[in-house]
Design an enzyme around this catalytic site. Structure first.
Site, PDB file in Angstrom:
ATOM      1  N   SER A   1      53.219  12.995  -7.827  1.00  0.00           N
ATOM      2  CA  SER A   1      53.055  13.236  -9.460  1.00  0.00           C
ATOM      3  C   SER A   1      54.512  13.371  -9.966  1.00  0.00           C
ATOM      4  O   SER A   1      54.897  12.667 -10.958  1.00  0.00           O
ATOM      5  CB  SER A   1      52.366  14.425  -9.928  1.00  0.00           C
ATOM      6  OG  SER A   1      52.842  15.562  -9.351  1.00  0.00           O
TER       7      SER A   1
ATOM      8  N   HIS B   1      47.028  15.306  -2.977  1.00  0.00           N
ATOM      9  CA  HIS B   1      47.810  15.986  -3.935  1.00  0.00           C
ATOM     10  C   HIS B   1      47.037  16.885  -4.759  1.00  0.00           C
ATOM     11  O   HIS B   1      46.504  18.046  -4.039  1.00  0.00           O
ATOM     12  CB  HIS B   1      48.491  14.886  -4.924  1.00  0.00           C
ATOM     13  CG  HIS B   1      49.818  15.513  -5.433  1.00  0.00           C
ATOM     14  ND1 HIS B   1      50.460  16.511  -5.244  1.00  0.00           N
ATOM     15  CD2 HIS B   1      50.392  14.764  -6.708  1.00  0.00           C
ATOM     16  CE1 HIS B   1      51.325  16.925  -6.110  1.00  0.00           C
ATOM     17  NE2 HIS B   1      51.405  15.702  -6.852  1.00  0.00           N
TER      18      HIS B   1
ATOM     19  N   HIS C   1      51.487  22.499   4.521  1.00  0.00           N
ATOM     20  CA  HIS C   1      52.372  21.657   3.202  1.00  0.00           C
ATOM     21  C   HIS C   1      53.288  20.640   3.749  1.00  0.00           C
ATOM     22  O   HIS C   1      53.948  21.075   4.869  1.00  0.00           O
ATOM     23  CB  HIS C   1      53.114  22.720   2.285  1.00  0.00           C
ATOM     24  CG  HIS C   1      53.837  22.183   1.144  1.00  0.00           C
ATOM     25  ND1 HIS C   1      54.930  21.782   1.091  1.00  0.00           N
ATOM     26  CD2 HIS C   1      53.266  22.401  -0.094  1.00  0.00           C
ATOM     27  CE1 HIS C   1      55.088  21.496  -0.019  1.00  0.00           C
ATOM     28  NE2 HIS C   1      54.039  21.921  -0.734  1.00  0.00           N
TER      29      HIS C   1
ATOM     30  N   ARG D   1      53.446  30.392  -4.395  1.00  0.00           N
ATOM     31  CA  ARG D   1      52.679  30.136  -5.573  1.00  0.00           C
ATOM     32  C   ARG D   1      51.221  30.937  -5.094  1.00  0.00           C
ATOM     33  O   ARG D   1      50.493  31.260  -5.962  1.00  0.00           O
ATOM     34  CB  ARG D   1      52.465  28.575  -6.081  1.00  0.00           C
ATOM     35  CG  ARG D   1      53.621  28.234  -6.451  1.00  0.00           C
ATOM     36  CD  ARG D   1      53.619  26.724  -6.629  1.00  0.00           C
ATOM     37  NE  ARG D   1      53.183  25.994  -5.370  1.00  0.00           N
ATOM     38  CZ  ARG D   1      52.951  24.847  -5.062  1.00  0.00           C
ATOM     39  NH1 ARG D   1      52.893  23.845  -6.264  1.00  0.00           N
ATOM     40  NH2 ARG D   1      52.815  24.231  -3.962  1.00  0.00           N
TER      41      ARG D   1
ATOM     42  N   ASP E   1      46.850  25.338  -3.386  1.00  0.00           N
ATOM     43  CA  ASP E   1      45.590  24.872  -3.593  1.00  0.00           C
ATOM     44  C   ASP E   1      44.497  25.638  -2.905  1.00  0.00           C
ATOM     45  O   ASP E   1      43.284  25.992  -3.373  1.00  0.00           O
ATOM     46  CB  ASP E   1      45.227  23.687  -3.186  1.00  0.00           C
ATOM     47  CG  ASP E   1      46.150  22.689  -3.752  1.00  0.00           C
ATOM     48  OD1 ASP E   1      46.458  22.720  -4.875  1.00  0.00           O
ATOM     49  OD2 ASP E   1      46.852  21.667  -3.080  1.00  0.00           O
TER      50      ASP E   1
END
Length: 476
Positions: free
Chosen positions: A279, A309, A355, A364, A410
């Protein structure tokens, strides 16, 4: 009756001056709440970037011939993985340390960045935008004025609202999101200025205005999509005195103060993850052709929508629900371990783990885990995710087919949203898209200010690479 005929260049000059005048009026309108000794975001960046331009020119002149990387064929065929070839000022991702925003870790920005005046404990995403663009931590009053500025830009054109209302409910929310942002091209100040022949030194100015206009409108677009697809289609009005995250939450239909805090954390930590992800890279790439911020972000959103993604958070939740159904309340480590092995042995991956860059637990993920421990430690789905966190790295390490057995962002975000009642998983990537705008738009402004070139790497066919490889092998 007399008339004055103006040359095309004169008319262009007048139109551009009028546009700049309107922008300056808009800027002054939201500087009233900032103390006299403090600057707005635009003033701060305007003061900073000329010196940065000179630094970059000098840096390229002195070190332009320095070799910064060696590229292997496996990298070329492997999606350019790890090739040092992009400039991204806002953040750097270290495989073992994690993300740093302008040199600051997530725990540091949680401590340093301004919070909501109502007593919030999470950073305001408006302040991460400021930090990413300028490298400076804004004051509370600067962020408050910036929040008001963004809120003032929130109104959507009638044609965009009508377009959203015309879309079928079964069209994925991310497709609707991209369509709406693209339709906002009608409002682009940069596109209009470029068509009128604006000096390239002013590109950043109009890109800045477009970026803030777009950022201000995203909560309205996102909430309209959510309300159209899942609710009654009605949205409330923007509160000009509320911060960005509170407005987004309320427009979606959520007034719980803890959910508002979650939005502040979510938007901040999902904002930027250096420039090589799909992105971010796509937004930069399309922007390098001098497409407007609207078209550039829409392109980035289309990349974010991919299951490899941003859509991964939706897939994680779907996998969790299947797991929960299968184990029937037995969240023991032994049961979870068996399910993980069954998943891997069937040729599938464990979603939310691994990842492209990181080789440790995603910071995160950790930030979201700490939020859950603080607000709902006994929530069933959180307990399930926690058990997976205890078991999965060991299983994946034994499986031996992953370079990173640790959870990424995620694997946790959907659980937090589920707890507060935002249960529609297909919408989650839209929230990710709103957050990602906070990271990619500052870089787009900088690209225009620093005069970044159009991106155009060299490509070869497989036959040509074979020829080059044979030549190199012979020479060696």
């Amino acid at each position: 009756m007399s008339s004055v005929l103006l040359s095309s260049s004169a008319r262009t000059s007048i139109l551009l001056r009028n546009n700049l005048f309107k922008s300056s009026l808009h800027l002054r309108a939201f500087s009233a709440s900032v103390p006299n000794n403090e600057k707005t975001l635009k003033e701060t960046f305007a003061d900073i970037y000329p010196a940065k331009v000179d630094q970059i020119k000098d840096f390229k002149k002195k070190y332009g011939d320095v070799v910064i990387d060696n590229v292997t064929l496996s990298q070329t065929y492997g999606g350019m993985r790890g090739i040092k070839s992009l400039v991204w000022e806002g953040s750097v991702l270290d495989p073992n340390e994690g993300i740093r925003f302008r040199g600051k870790t997530i725990p540091e920005i949680q401590k340093l960045l301004p919070k909501a005046s109502s007593g919030g404990s999470e950073p305001l995403p408006e302040s991460i935008f400021w930090l990413l663009l300028t490298g400076e931590v804004p004051t509370d009053s600067q962020v408050k004025a910036f929040s008001a500025d963004l809120a003032s830009r929130s109104q959507l054109p009638d044609h965009v609202l009508a377009l959203l209302d015309s879309l079928p409910k079964n069209l994925h929310p991310m497709a609707q999101f991209s369509i709406a942002v693209t339709a906002l091209e009608s409002e682009s100040k940069f596109a209009k200025a470029y068509a009128q022949g604006v000096n390239k030194k002013e590109y950043w100015n109009y890109t800045f205005e477009d970026s803030l206009d777009l950022l201000g409108k995203l909560p309205m677009i996102a909430s309209k999509i959510y309300r159209n697809v899942f609710k009654d289609g009605k949205i409330s009005k923007i509160d000009q005195n509320a911060d960005y995250s509170k407005n987004l939450a309320n427009l979606l239909g959520f007034t719980n103060t803890d959910f508002v805090e979650l939005m502040r954390l979510y938007l901040t930590i999902h904002s930027d993850h250096e420039g090589g992800n799909v992105s971010a890279h796509t937004t930069h790439l399309v922007g390098s052709a001098l497409s407007s911020p609207y078209l550039s972000l829409a392109a980035g959103l289309n990349g974010l929508a991919g299951p490899l993604h941003g859509r991964a958070n939706q897939e994680v939740l779907e996998w969790l629900f299947k797991l929960r159904e299968e184990v029937k309340g037995d969240y023991s480590k032994e049961t979870i371990e068996k399910y993980l092995w069954d998943t891997l042995n069937s040729g599938r991956v464990v979603p939310g783990y691994g990842h492209a860059v990181l080789r440790k637990t995603d910071p995160r993920y950790t930030a979201q885990r700490e939020f859950a421990l603080k607000h709902f430690p006994d929530y069933e789905l959180f307990r399930l995710v926690s058990t997976i966190y205890d078991v999965a790295p060991g299983v994946l390490t034994k499986h031996g087919k992953t370079k990173n057995p640790w959870p990424n962002v995620d694997s946790h975000s959907g659980v937090l949203l589920q707890y507060y009642g935002l249960t529609e998983a297909s919408f989650y990537t839209v929230l990710f898209g709103v957050a990602r705008a906070f990271g990619v738009l500052p870089q787009l402004i900088m690209d225009r200010a620093y005069g970044a070139a159009i991106e155009r790497p060299k490509s070869f066919s497989t036959e040509k690479y074979k020829e080059l490889s044979n030549q190199l092998s012979t020479n060696q």
